[in-house]
Design an enzyme around this catalytic site. Sequence first.
Site, PDB file in Angstrom:
ATOM      1  CG  ASP A  39      -0.305  -0.095   2.523  1.00 48.27           C
ATOM      2  OD1 ASP A  39       0.874   0.314   2.629  1.00 48.27           O
ATOM      3  OD2 ASP A  39      -0.954  -0.550   3.483  1.00 48.27           O
ATOM      4  CB  ALA A  40      -0.001   4.799  -0.593  1.00 49.53           C
TER       5      ALA A  40
END
Length: 309
Positions: A102-103
Amino acid sequence: MGTPAFRLYRSLEGLFAVYKPPGVHWKLVRDMVETNLLRDINCAPRPGPRSHVKFLPQSCGESEECKKMTLVASRLPMLADHPLVAGPQFHKLRVGVGHRLDAFSSGILVLGVGQGNVGLTDMYHSHSTRDYTLEGEFGMATDDFSCQGRIIERTTYGHITKDKLERVLAMIQGANQKALLTYSNVDMRSQEAYELAVKGMLRPQGKSPPIVTSLRCLEFTPPHFTLEVQCVNETQKYLRKLVHEVGLELRSSAVCTGVRRTRDGPFTLQHALTRQHWNLPDITRTVQQTWAAWKNDPVQLAPPEPKTC
């Protein structure tokens, strides 16, 4: 043999790893790699344009007797093969992504091109473990277990010692070890189970919840601490929640300040290409070093050769 661009594309088919920085979505990383590869492939020399025969009018001379026009056969290049007309040789390059990040997280992101996408599927079904480094901070809790979330609680942490932290980690690992035995579908009284356990090769078969196979403290400087986690079937949200649960077990609270993947199956940080190496020459060299080794031994890869600037 195909065009130079096609040969470059075929040399790319395989698996390679890149280093995803924090704060960047994995789709942006994949798209950037794909754009760079398409640009470099389409810069390869093109074959000469095809030619066709065309009859052009031509005068036989300037005298009165030679003013009549005649048709002369001429060989001319086909305009359809001109780069401005034909456009780029490759319009799309399928770059697949393995276990995503994920970011918020950083670290190894395995990508595949061409036949390498089959290797990504094999990696997914192999139930291989992944290593992470988790950064945590005692004294607060947030709604998403990360330091970027909304703070919902503040607590004291002066009573926490490294010995207490390590006891909690051992307790969590023990509970996960029982879950691993349950989902491995191996008779614990068999010789096979003993040999797999000794080699550390017990893996869950089929679907299972996230399981931690190893958990230890790397650094403890209150309120900050660093954990090394080896796990399977995990998500980054689960890992941030794990840091939160460590804080609860210590009668405090904790948030995760960083998630960094350091190994994905056989790929380690040594194999990961940083952003300045997301280009055709470096990716091709990495694919050629790792793809043959992966097909021979999907469990372990040799360290890559040093990159040249």
